[in-house]
Each structure stands twice: as structure tokens, then as C-alpha cells.
Write an enzyme that holds these catalytic residues in place. Structure first.
Site, PDB file in Angstrom:
ATOM      1  N   GLU A 270       0.870  -1.169   0.000  1.00 26.30           N
ATOM      2  CA  GLU A 270       0.000   0.000   0.000  1.00 26.30           C
ATOM      3  C   GLU A 270       0.914   1.229   0.000  1.00 26.30           C
ATOM      4  O   GLU A 270       1.805   1.329   0.849  1.00 26.30           O
ATOM      5  CB  GLU A 270      -0.873  -0.011   1.257  1.00 26.30           C
ATOM      6  CG  GLU A 270      -1.907   1.070   1.233  1.00 26.30           C
ATOM      7  CD  GLU A 270      -2.778   1.116   2.488  1.00 26.30           C
ATOM      8  OE1 GLU A 270      -3.441   2.137   2.684  1.00 26.30           O
ATOM      9  OE2 GLU A 270      -2.762   0.134   3.257  1.00 26.30           O
TER      10      GLU A 270
ATOM     11  N   ARG B  34       4.839 -12.782  10.043  1.00 25.99           N
ATOM     12  CA  ARG B  34       5.502 -11.481   9.861  1.00 25.99           C
ATOM     13  C   ARG B  34       6.866 -11.504  10.506  1.00 25.99           C
ATOM     14  O   ARG B  34       7.028 -12.080  11.575  1.00 25.99           O
ATOM     15  CB  ARG B  34       4.723 -10.393  10.608  1.00 25.99           C
ATOM     16  CG  ARG B  34       3.520  -9.882   9.990  1.00 25.99           C
ATOM     17  CD  ARG B  34       2.903  -8.844  10.919  1.00 25.99           C
ATOM     18  NE  ARG B  34       3.333  -7.501  10.568  1.00 25.99           N
ATOM     19  CZ  ARG B  34       2.809  -6.807   9.568  1.00 25.99           C
ATOM     20  NH1 ARG B  34       1.845  -7.337   8.843  1.00 25.99           N
ATOM     21  NH2 ARG B  34       3.231  -5.604   9.300  1.00 25.99           N
TER      22      ARG B  34
ATOM     23  N   LYS C 176       4.476   0.828   9.370  1.00 25.66           N
ATOM     24  CA  LYS C 176       4.578   2.093   8.642  1.00 25.66           C
ATOM     25  C   LYS C 176       3.990   3.250   9.446  1.00 25.66           C
ATOM     26  O   LYS C 176       4.493   4.364   9.397  1.00 25.66           O
ATOM     27  CB  LYS C 176       3.851   1.984   7.295  1.00 25.66           C
ATOM     28  CG  LYS C 176       4.713   1.388   6.215  1.00 25.66           C
ATOM     29  CD  LYS C 176       3.964   1.348   4.899  1.00 25.66           C
ATOM     30  CE  LYS C 176       3.056   0.154   4.847  1.00 25.66           C
ATOM     31  NZ  LYS C 176       2.392  -0.040   3.563  1.00 25.66           N
TER      32      LYS C 176
HETATM   33  P1  ATP Z   1       2.565  -2.054   7.935  1.00 25.47           P
HETATM   34  O1  ATP Z   1       1.831  -2.692   9.065  1.00 25.47           O
HETATM   35  O2  ATP Z   1       3.967  -1.743   8.227  1.00 25.47           O
HETATM   36  O3  ATP Z   1       1.843  -0.906   7.325  1.00 25.47           O
HETATM   37  P2  ATP Z   1       1.440  -3.615   5.899  1.00 25.47           P
HETATM   38  O4  ATP Z   1       1.336  -5.099   5.933  1.00 25.47           O
HETATM   39  O5  ATP Z   1       0.200  -2.864   6.171  1.00 25.47           O
HETATM   40  O6  ATP Z   1       2.625  -3.197   6.841  1.00 25.47           O
HETATM   41  P3  ATP Z   1       1.568  -3.403   3.079  1.00 25.47           P
HETATM   42  O7  ATP Z   1       2.059  -2.290   2.249  1.00 25.47           O
HETATM   43  O8  ATP Z   1       0.128  -3.705   3.069  1.00 25.47           O
HETATM   44  O9  ATP Z   1       2.047  -3.098   4.554  1.00 25.47           O
HETATM   45  O10 ATP Z   1       2.431  -4.724   2.831  1.00 25.47           O
HETATM   46  C1  ATP Z   1       2.880  -5.175   1.587  1.00 25.47           C
HETATM   47  C2  ATP Z   1       3.300  -6.614   1.739  1.00 25.47           C
HETATM   48  O11 ATP Z   1       4.367  -6.727   2.671  1.00 25.47           O
HETATM   49  C3  ATP Z   1       2.171  -7.470   2.256  1.00 25.47           C
HETATM   50  O12 ATP Z   1       2.114  -8.665   1.492  1.00 25.47           O
HETATM   51  C4  ATP Z   1       2.540  -7.724   3.684  1.00 25.47           C
HETATM   52  O13 ATP Z   1       2.031  -8.952   4.134  1.00 25.47           O
HETATM   53  C5  ATP Z   1       4.070  -7.714   3.635  1.00 25.47           C
HETATM   54  N1  ATP Z   1       4.627  -7.330   4.923  1.00 25.47           N
HETATM   55  C6  ATP Z   1       4.399  -6.202   5.616  1.00 25.47           C
HETATM   56  N2  ATP Z   1       5.024  -6.211   6.804  1.00 25.47           N
HETATM   57  C7  ATP Z   1       5.689  -7.393   6.876  1.00 25.47           C
HETATM   58  C8  ATP Z   1       6.522  -8.013   7.864  1.00 25.47           C
HETATM   59  N3  ATP Z   1       6.804  -7.407   9.021  1.00 25.47           N
HETATM   60  N4  ATP Z   1       7.035  -9.232   7.585  1.00 25.47           N
HETATM   61  C9  ATP Z   1       6.768  -9.834   6.425  1.00 25.47           C
HETATM   62  N5  ATP Z   1       5.975  -9.321   5.464  1.00 25.47           N
HETATM   63  C10 ATP Z   1       5.435  -8.117   5.671  1.00 25.47           C
HETATM   64 MG    MG Z   2      -1.502  -2.982   4.995  1.00 21.73          MG
END
Ligand code: ATP
Ligand code: MG
Length: 571
Positions: free
Chosen positions: A41, A272, A282
Site C-alpha cells: 500500500e 511477519r 509504517k
Molecule cells: P505495515 O503494518 O507496516 O503498514 P502492511 O502489511 O500494512 O505493513 P503493506 O504495504 O500492506 O504493509 O504490505 C505489503 C506486503 O508486505 C504485504 O504482502 C505484507 O504482508 C508484507 N509485509 C508487511 N510487513 C511485513 C513483515 N513485518 N514481515 C513480512 N511481510 C510483511
Molecule cells: Mg496494509
């Protein structure tokens, strides 16, 4: 937590439960190849957790391609949330993925490319009696939804006719209703123990400017609905996501089972990455930036990809780290030392070695004779002659590191001490004859004599064990050196509870000593180094010329990447 320390070369064939599924699907002919995707995102910069996901998804493509499959990996921005998304993030994310060493197939994709098709599928669901326009307020919606103990109740709008629903949904799109006044919901099961299946909202009215579609839409599809359809439209074979989406999988599958789309990717969840001594969210990283607790998203203390880059971590180091974290469904809590260890290992062979003195003390070589006292050249790397050599000049005045001298040496001391001898790296053995102090008793200078018979040779009749780094004062150049430490003082800054049981603000655990800027000296040969040149400063650690500030003010600027040894591991 994986702490394996096999050499990078030995870690070629990656095994994990996802690859086992893929191998079986390829062997059975279910899929002729893999198509994976990385779906960020665009509401922030990528962090080390994303790097793990990138290495997983793009790594599958690269490895299966190497095995002869026409595998692909897409980069798709999940841009269904118009308020929070910005083009700056879209650009930064692409740069980060490329820097990590990966490339996507086809152009960059956006969920917003599919808005029209998503809308058509919503009409299809309405036509099948599987979606309805609801007028409950958000508060009522919450109340009707129930919770883990209490089953939900049907919305009073659930039994509208297909015609009414179609008409209302079209008018939602046309902008006839106020923001938030209506939603489109799936008709699944308000009694389901899985809250995600209790008639989830798939469209909301929101008059917000979208970074790509502008003002074309005033209704926006929700993430769960958008994600599965986007995956299917792109022919994704394996949709890999983190464990918190496990409970969303029935919804992912329900949507794809009920629209005419001809492709049903398999969602597989993995845990994760959680990195100790930092935060990987983020939202929290955004707070650090907006509250100016760090110097931007690429501050070298940040666990962002751009921060790690500026810190001097190499893409190979981050990829090695991701590999060592492994992929599983068990909690993946990893100490920062594992990341630092992987980085250190890759830099060991890559970084040329030079000398720098960060806390200098002046040494006068009393028997130095211009024209007679010689110097040697030294290789930039002991195992890589192809890195070349440079002259290591000596002069009457040199600098050594303050903590390489001890007036009262501790037991086992092999460095300089009054009356003692030490070898200057690539040069002579010197002996400390006199200690000069200022009025406060602080050592300001050492007067030493060199043994002229020891340039590149062992002294006769005695052993000198210690070797220290040093610089000729007149040949060395000044550099700004930024010494970074961990950004937080506790393992889990976002999981500390106060006396009342509530989580404390993670920002109170920021390490106020995490940045120290010193003026040091480096060999003149680094003067023309490009930004982002990585070096080992002998005996001190790995350093990188700063991406932004190096040479900008006329002098080199180095960031400390990581020390030579893990100084943090619990003893
Ligand atoms: P955040 O909580 O930091 O905003 P998010 O999962 O909302 O992370 P996205 O931009 O939606 O962020 O994530 C893009 C991809 O990265 C998704 O497939 C998500 O599952 C993966 N991802 C995000 N954080 C992690 C993590 N800590 N470990 C492994 N994969 C991750
Ligand atoms: Mg997300």
C-alpha cells in the site's frame, strides 16, 4: 528464529513450506509456472519486513526461472485508500525494490487500474442476490455485527430486491448520496464465527481525490474485495501474505467463488518478521518522521529499506538476512544482530580496507628523518589483489586512536603504553618514550621513536604483538563521521506496558545516544570516493560515504554501518 551462520555460498537451495506447495503444484501440472506479486500500500516507505516479503515473492520468481519455468512476479500498488496514499511513496517503493536487486514483470500495476472491473463484479454479485446496499450508520453497523461471543444480526436493508440494489448502487457511483451514508455489503452470514464473513462492506462512499484516478470515483472498494480480484485478474498462482490475513482467506475464496473470473489464486500465509530493538509498522515509522525524531524516512537508524541503504547495508546483506529469517507460520522474532551479522558477512569480502582515526591523539616520531624514513604500499583487501594498492605515507606527526594508548595498561594489553612498543599497521614498530599532558592532566601528545629496521620486518631479538591503525597527520584528510547506534533502548519498544496495563508510547524508548557526529581523519585515497562507497576502516568497522551529504560541504561524510564484531550479544 534462525541463527544459522552457514556461508552465503552454501545457502543456495531454499526450502520452506511455501516452496513445497509450489513444487507440488508444478509437478502435478496444476500450474505450468508461478506468478507471485508484491502488493504494497503506497502509504509509507518500505521497511525490513517488506524486504522479507519482497525477497520471498521475487525470490520465487528468480529461482523458478533459473529452473526453467516462465515464472513472473508483479509489483502492484494496493491503492484503494485515497486519503493516505501519495506518489512520493509510489516512487520510493519502486526504487527500493530495484535497489534490493529485483525487477517486476510488465509495467507497475495498480489496484486502481481495476476499479471499473471491480465495479462490474460488484454488479454481478448484486445481480446474483449476493450483495446489497446498506444504510446502517457506522455505529449501528458495529452494533449489528456482534463480536466473538455474540452472533451478528441481519441488517434491515438486507432483503432489498436486486433491482433496488442495482439502482441504489448505480446512484452511489453517480454521486447522489453523501459520504458514509450508504455501503455495499456482501450477503454471506451474520451468524458466522468468522467476523470477516458477517456481511462485510465492499464499497464505501468517499469523496476523496485519488492519486491516479483523480475525482473519477466517489465510491471506493475495500481491501479484502479488491485484493482477491486483483490477484485473479493478474493470474497470480500463489498469493503470499502475512498471518493476520489467515482469517480473511474464507472471504478471499468466497468472492472468487462467486464472480465469473476464471482464476482462483491460492492464498498462503506466513509469519511477519518482527525485528527486536526497532519497530516495523509504517504507521509508527511515519510518526518518527513527522515528529522529527529522526531525519526523514531514510535516516540511517530507520529500519526502512532506504534507511538501511543509507546506513551502508548492501542489498546482498539484506537478502541473506531474509533468507536466514526463513518462511514459516511460527513467530519470526529476530534480533537485530542477525541482520547486522548478515550485513557484516557480505561486506567482509566486498569492502576495500583503509585506515581512519576517529578519536585522534597526536604522536610525534622523534627520530623521523625525511627522505630516509620510508613508507610502504598496502593492498585494499588482503584476499582481493584486484582491488589494488595505495601508498601509506608516514611523517613526523601521526595520529593514533586515543584508546590504543593506556598509561596504566590493563592485564594483557598489546597496544601502546609508556615504554612499550607496538607496530603501526603497514609500517614501523614504535616505542613510547614520553607522555605529554595538558594542565588538566589530559594526554595531548606522545613522543615516540621508531625502529628503522622494522619496516616490513620483525624486530630482532624481541616480539612485538600489537598492531594499531594510524595516519600521517599531514597526509590524512578530515571527515565527518556519523556514529549510529540502535534507535531504541529496549527489545520491543511497542510492547511495553505501564502500571495500568496499557501500552506505553514506543517513542519514549528512543535511544538519545543513537547518533553521535565526530570529526575524524581518513586516508587521502578516499577523497574522490563516490557517494555510497563502502569501506572497512581497519579495526573500527564498516562505513559508507553518505548518499546525500558526502563531499557536499567539501569534505567526506561517512556513516558507520556496523562494527566489526557483535558488541551487543548478551554475554
Ligand atoms: P505495515 O503494518 O507496516 O503498514 P502492511 O502489511 O500494512 O505493513 P503493506 O504495504 O500492506 O504493509 O504490505 C505489503 C506486503 O508486505 C504485504 O504482502 C505484507 O504482508 C508484507 N509485509 C508487511 N510487513 C511485513 C513483515 N513485518 N514481515 C513480512 N511481510 C510483511
Ligand atoms: Mg496494509
Amino acid at each position: 528464529m534462525s541463527t544459522s551462520h552457514a556461508s552465503p555460498a552454501a545457502e543456495t537451495e531454499i526450502k520452506n513450506f511455501i516452496r513445497t506447495v509450489i513444487d507440488a503444484d508444478l509437478a502435478s501440472g496444476k500450474h505450468p509456472r508461478t506468478i507471485t506479486r508484491f502488493p504494497p500500500e503506497p502509504n509509507g516507505y518500505l521497511h525490513v519486513g517488506h524486504a522479507k516479503s519482497i525477497c520471498l515473492n521475487f525470490g520465487i520468481k528468480d529461482d523458478y526461472k533459473a529452473r526453467g519455468y516462465a515464472s513472473e512476479c508483479n509489483l502492484r500498488f494496493d491503492d484503494t485508500n485515497p486519503e493516505k496514499e501519495e506518489d512520493e511513496y509510489v516512487q520510493a517503493i519502486q526504487a527500493d525494490v530495484r535497489w534490493l536487486g529485483f525487477d517486476w514483470d510488465g509495467g507497475v500495476r495498480y489496484a486502481s487500474d481495476y476499479f471499473e472491473r471491480l465495479y462490474q463484479y460488484a454488479e454481478e454479485l448484486i445481480g446474483k442476490g449476493l450483495a446489497f446496499v446498506c444504510e446502517l450508520t457506522p455505529e449501528q453497523m458495529r452494533e449489528y455485527r456482534g463480536d466473538f461471543q455474540v452472533p451478528g444480526r441481519n441488517s434491515p436493508f438486507r432483503d432489498r430486491t436486486v433491482e433496488d440494489n442495482l439502482d441504489l448502487f448505480r446512484r452511489m457511483r453517480a454521486g447522489e448520496f453523501a459520504d458514509g451514508s450508504r455501503t455495499l455489503r456482501l450477503k454471506i452470514d451474520m451468524g458466522s464465527p468468522n467476523l470477516n464473513l458477517r456481511d462485510p462492506v465492499i464499497y464505501r462512499i468517499r469523496r476523496a481525490h485519488h492519486h491516479r484516478t483523480g475525482d473519477a470515483w466517489c465510491i471506493y472498494p475495500m481491501y479484502d474485495y479488491t485484493h482477491c480480484i486483483s490477484d485473479a485478474l493478474e493470474g497470480i498462482t500463489h498469493s503470499l501474505c502475512t498471518l493476520e490475513f489467515e482469517d480473511h482467506r474464507p472471504l478471499y475464496d468466497w468472492v472468487l467463488d462467486n464472480v465469473t473470473i476464471g482464476c482462483h489464486p491460492q492464498q498462503i500465509e506466513f509469519s511477519r518478521l518482527e525485528l527486536l530493538y526497532t519497530v516495523t509498522s509504517k504507521r509508527k515509522l511515519n510518526q518518527l518522521v513527522t515528529e522529527a525524531l529522526v531525519n526523514g524516512w531514510d535516516d540511517p537508524r530507520m529500519p526502512t529499506v532506504s534507511g538501511m541503504r543509507r546506513r551502508g547495508y548492501s542489498p546482498a546483506g539484506i537478502r541473506l538476512f531474509a533468507e536466514r529469517c526463513g518462511i514459516s507460520k511460527t513467530p519470526n522474532v529476530v534480533d537485530l544482530s542477525v541482520l547486522e551479522g548478515a550485513v557484516r558477512e557480505t561486506l567482509e569480502a566486498e569492502a576495500p580496507r583503509v585506515m581512519a582515526v576517529l578519536d585522534p591523539i597526536k604522536v610525534t616520531l622523534t627520530n623521523f628523518e625525511p627522505g630516509t624514513t620510508g613508507s610502504r604500499s598496502a593492498p585494499f583487501h588482503p584476499h582481493h589483489p584486484e582491488f589494488g594498492e595505495r601508498e601509506v605515507p608516514i611523517a613526523r606527526e601521526i595520529y593514533i586512536e586515543r584508546d590504543d594508548f593506556a598509561e596504566v595498561p590493563p592485564p594483557g594489553w598489546q597496544r601502546l603504553t609508556p615504554g612499550g612498543e607496538v607496530r603501526l599497521r603497514y609500517s614501523y614498530v614504535i616505542k613510547c618514550d614520553e607522555v605529554v599532558k595538558d594542565a588538566d592532566g589530559r594526554v595531548v601528545e606522545l613522543k615516540c621513536s621508531l625502529d628503522p629496521a622494522t619496516l616490513g620486518q620483525n624486530p630482532v631479538g624481541r616480539k612485538v604483538k600489537g598492531v594499531i591503525h594510524w595516519l600521517s597527520a599531514e597526509h590524512a584528510i578530515e571527515a565527518e563521521v556519523r556514529l549510529y547506534e540502535r534507535l531504541f533502548t529496549v527489545e520491543r519498544p511497542d510492547a511495553v506496558r505501564g502500571e495500568d496495563g496499557q501500552y506505553l508510547d514506543f517513542k519514549q524508548f528512543i535511544n538519545t545516544e543513537s547518533l553521535r557526529v565526530v570529526t575524524g581523519y581518513v586516508e587521502a585515497c578516499v577523497r574522490d570516493a563516490a557517494p555510497e562507497s563502502r569501506y572497512q576502516f581497519e579495526r573500527l568497522g564498516y562505513f559508507v560515504t553518505d548518499r546525500r551529504d558526502h563531499a557536499a560541504g567539501g569534505r567526506p561524510v561517512f556513516n558507520r554501518t556496523v562494527g566489526l564484531k557483535d558488541s551487543w550479544s548478551k554475554s
